[in-house]
Design a protein around this motif. Structure first.
Motif, short mmCIF file in Angstrom:
data_model
loop_
_atom_site.label_atom_id
_atom_site.label_comp_id
_atom_site.label_asym_id
_atom_site.label_seq_id
_atom_site.Cartn_x
_atom_site.Cartn_y
_atom_site.Cartn_z
N HIS A 178 -4.40 10.23 -8.46
CA HIS A 178 -3.44 9.43 -7.70
C HIS A 178 -4.13 8.55 -6.65
O HIS A 178 -3.71 7.41 -6.43
CB HIS A 178 -2.43 10.36 -7.02
CG HIS A 178 -1.33 9.63 -6.31
ND1 HIS A 178 -0.24 9.10 -6.97
CD2 HIS A 178 -1.17 9.32 -5.00
CE1 HIS A 178 0.56 8.52 -6.10
NE2 HIS A 178 0.02 8.63 -4.90
N CYS A 179 -5.14 9.08 -5.99
CA CYS A 179 -5.74 8.37 -4.86
C CYS A 179 -7.02 7.63 -5.21
O CYS A 179 -7.59 6.96 -4.33
CB CYS A 179 -6.03 9.36 -3.72
SG CYS A 179 -4.55 10.11 -3.02
N SER B 266 3.71 5.37 -9.40
CA SER B 266 4.96 5.40 -8.66
C SER B 266 5.84 6.56 -9.10
O SER B 266 5.45 7.42 -9.90
CB SER B 266 5.69 4.07 -8.85
OG SER B 266 6.89 4.05 -8.11
N TRP C 47 1.66 0.31 -4.94
CA TRP C 47 0.98 1.56 -5.28
C TRP C 47 1.67 2.72 -4.56
O TRP C 47 1.91 2.64 -3.35
CB TRP C 47 -0.49 1.48 -4.89
CG TRP C 47 -1.21 2.81 -4.97
CD1 TRP C 47 -1.30 3.62 -6.06
CD2 TRP C 47 -1.90 3.47 -3.92
NE1 TRP C 47 -2.01 4.74 -5.75
CE2 TRP C 47 -2.40 4.68 -4.44
CE3 TRP C 47 -2.15 3.15 -2.58
CZ2 TRP C 47 -3.12 5.58 -3.67
CZ3 TRP C 47 -2.87 4.05 -1.82
CH2 TRP C 47 -3.36 5.24 -2.36
N SER C 48 1.99 3.77 -5.32
CA SER C 48 2.58 4.99 -4.76
C SER C 48 3.89 4.65 -4.05
O SER C 48 4.78 4.04 -4.62
CB SER C 48 1.58 5.68 -3.83
OG SER C 48 2.07 6.93 -3.40
N ILE C 49 3.98 4.98 -2.76
CA ILE C 49 5.21 4.71 -2.02
C ILE C 49 5.43 3.21 -1.80
O ILE C 49 6.55 2.77 -1.53
CB ILE C 49 5.18 5.47 -0.68
CG1 ILE C 49 6.60 5.82 -0.22
CG2 ILE C 49 4.48 4.67 0.40
CD1 ILE C 49 6.63 6.74 0.99
N GLU D 202 0.81 -1.21 0.00
CA GLU D 202 0.00 0.00 0.00
C GLU D 202 0.85 1.27 0.00
O GLU D 202 2.06 1.23 0.23
CB GLU D 202 -0.92 0.00 1.23
CG GLU D 202 -1.91 -1.14 1.28
CD GLU D 202 -3.02 -1.01 0.25
OE1 GLU D 202 -3.17 0.08 -0.33
OE2 GLU D 202 -3.74 -2.01 0.03
N GLY D 203 0.19 2.40 -0.23
CA GLY D 203 0.84 3.69 -0.20
C GLY D 203 1.06 4.18 1.21
O GLY D 203 0.79 3.49 2.19
N ASN D 204 1.54 5.43 1.32
CA ASN D 204 1.91 5.95 2.64
C ASN D 204 0.71 6.33 3.48
O ASN D 204 0.86 6.63 4.67
CB ASN D 204 2.86 7.14 2.49
CG ASN D 204 2.25 8.27 1.69
OD1 ASN D 204 1.17 8.13 1.10
ND2 ASN D 204 2.92 9.39 1.67
#
Length: 474
Positions: free
Chosen positions: A459-460, A276, A251-253, A183-185
């Motif tokens: 992004h989210c 990313s 995803w993302s971070i 998962e992301g941050n």
């Protein structure tokens, strides 16, 4: 009487919240799997944070001079000669660097940690607790999810959940593949990127970052590397998935942890990175004051060194990058100044693709290929990308035949150490020599289109199940 009733109501609410927190968390639950439950052979997991040795004072001084020389554009010419002044020089350098180190430590453990890992803030977790509980109940009741408490090598407790589809694999046998979701941050598996592969029909393993949800520990890149290490070990050793059937999805971070796991376990089947970036430094400079540039760069490099491109280039397997067309979180205004190669504007995922292709196909991405891919990335929408691709008159069949022919020649070479791994001949491939400029442009565009897909989303926003796809395989 009213005051007494008010106090009783507060006590009742506090008890309900405490019970909910314990039922959601891992209070009193025994550990289901430890990172050292089954000893992995051959050094597996070596990249997850073990085996570090402290530097001597003289070595630290020499290393610092090398870093300073590299930052100034030179080599080790500025390093002082002789070992007599080593301890004294080391002390002077340590005193000189002490104020910057203290300022960097203070920023990292206050504002920096909140910005890089906002999901670890207890206030945010408390606000989201009802949603997380409902999401967890949905995973258990609707998808037959099973929670697990994993113990990492640094002592952290990892909250994980597993949905098994192997009994009913569904269309195309998707349930036989396990997607490990990073998962992301600010993401939790109850309401994060896990939903896309789950609704697409895959078996899914989700987990929380340190101090997210029911986990413990301190959020940092090192703790994340240890956490994803035990998660992958759990998938291979306890859940018994073949390595070729395990897909890492970040995803993302979370792309950093997915890429780190892919390097530690290169035999895993595939790697998918969604929304990313190549490096955290340009994104951190975007949100912090310009006058803090030196402190921000130092803090990120020393405490939050989330370099996704370096481990990505070391992974030899199939890779797919998902670029969100309306993602502001992974974008920087103007050309990426700290990493200017390629000159791509906006999305840092574009630079990630360029670095991957330049590593895997250096001869092909030297001039014409690099320029063609850069123009294709600047198209900005799937329709314009398709128009540029058609204008270049790329012959997909010819590109496939050339790639397969080159791979067959590499596989037919006399065997030697490290000749072929589980994904075929290792990179880089010296493909592109002897081709015309037009053919190099066409082949570079073909490979770029196979390694990156543009998704019309922010992004989210949750990824649609049909947008989650496995990487292209030759």
């Amino acid at each position: 009487m009213c005051v007494v009733c008010f106090v009783k109501a507060l006590v009742h609410v506090f008890r309900l919240y405490l019970a909910a927190s314990c039922s959601y968390g891992l209070c009193g639950r025994p550990v289901d799997f430890r990172w050292d439950a089954v000893r992995a052979g051959g050094g597996a997991g070596a990249g997850a944070g073990g085996g570090r040795r402290a530097l001597t004072c003289a070595a630290a001084a020499a290393g610092l001079w090398l870093v300073l020389g590299a930052a100034r554009g030179g080599g080790a010419a500025g390093r002082p000669r002789g070992g007599a002044r080593g301890p004294a020089l080391c002390l002077l350098l340590q005193l000189r660097e002490l104020p910057g180190q203290l300022a960097s430590y203070a920023l990292a453990h206050s504002l920096g940690r909140w910005l890089v890992y906002p999901g670890s803030v207890s206030l945010m977790a408390r606000a989201l607790l009802p949603l997380l509980q409902r999401g967890q109940e949905r995973l258990v009741e609707r998808y037959g999810g099973r929670r697990a408490k994993l113990a990492a090598r640094d002592g952290g407790e990892i909250d994980a959940v597993f949905m098994d589809r192997r009994a009913r694999p569904g269309r195309g046998g998707r349930g036989l593949r396990l997607v490990v979701c990073c998962e992301g941050n600010a993401g939790f598996y109850e309401m994060g990127c896990l939903s896309a592969p789950l609704e697409a029909g895959y078996s899914v393993l989700g987990w929380h970052h340190a101090r997210f949800g029911g986990g413990s520990g301190a959020p940092s890149p090192e703790h994340d590397a240890n956490a994803v290490d035990v998660v992958v070990r759990f998938a291979l050793q306890r859940l018994r998935f073949p390595p070729a059937h395990v897909v890492l999805y970040g995803w993302s971070i979370g792309a950093f942890t997915a890429a780190r796991a892919a390097v530690t376990y290169p035999e895993l089947g595939a790697l998918v990175l969604d929304a990313s970036f190549d490096d955290l430094v340009p994104l951190a400079l975007k949100v912090m004051p310009h006058s803090w540039k030196g402190l921000v760069v130092r803090t990120v490099r020393e405490h939050f060194h989330l370099d996704v491109a370096a481990p990505l280039c070391r992974y030899p397997g199939p890779v797919l990058l998902l670029r969100r067309s309306r993602s502001a979180a992974a974008g920087t205004p103007g050309p990426p100044r700290p990493l200017p190669a390629g000159g791509v504007e906006g999305n840092r995922g574009d630079e990630l693709l360029l670095r991957l292709l330049r590593h895997r196909y250096p001869a092909l991405m030297a001039r014409e290929g690099l320029a063609a891919v850069t123009r294709w990335l600047r198209a900005g929408s799937p329709a314009r990308e398709a128009a540029l691709y058609a204008r270049a008159r790329v012959d997909d069949e010819w590109c496939l035949a050339l790639l397969r022919s080159y791979r067959a020649r590499r596989e037919a070479e006399p065997p030697h150490a490290g000749a072929c791994g589980p994904h075929g001949p290792p990179f880089p491939w010296r493909l592109g020599r002897g081709l015309s400029a037009r053919r190099r442009r066409q082949l570079a565009l073909f490979l770029a289109r196979r390694h990156l897909r543009t998704v019309d989303a922010t992004h989210c926003s949750p990824l649609e199940p049909e947008d989650f796809q496995l990487p292209w395989r030759l």
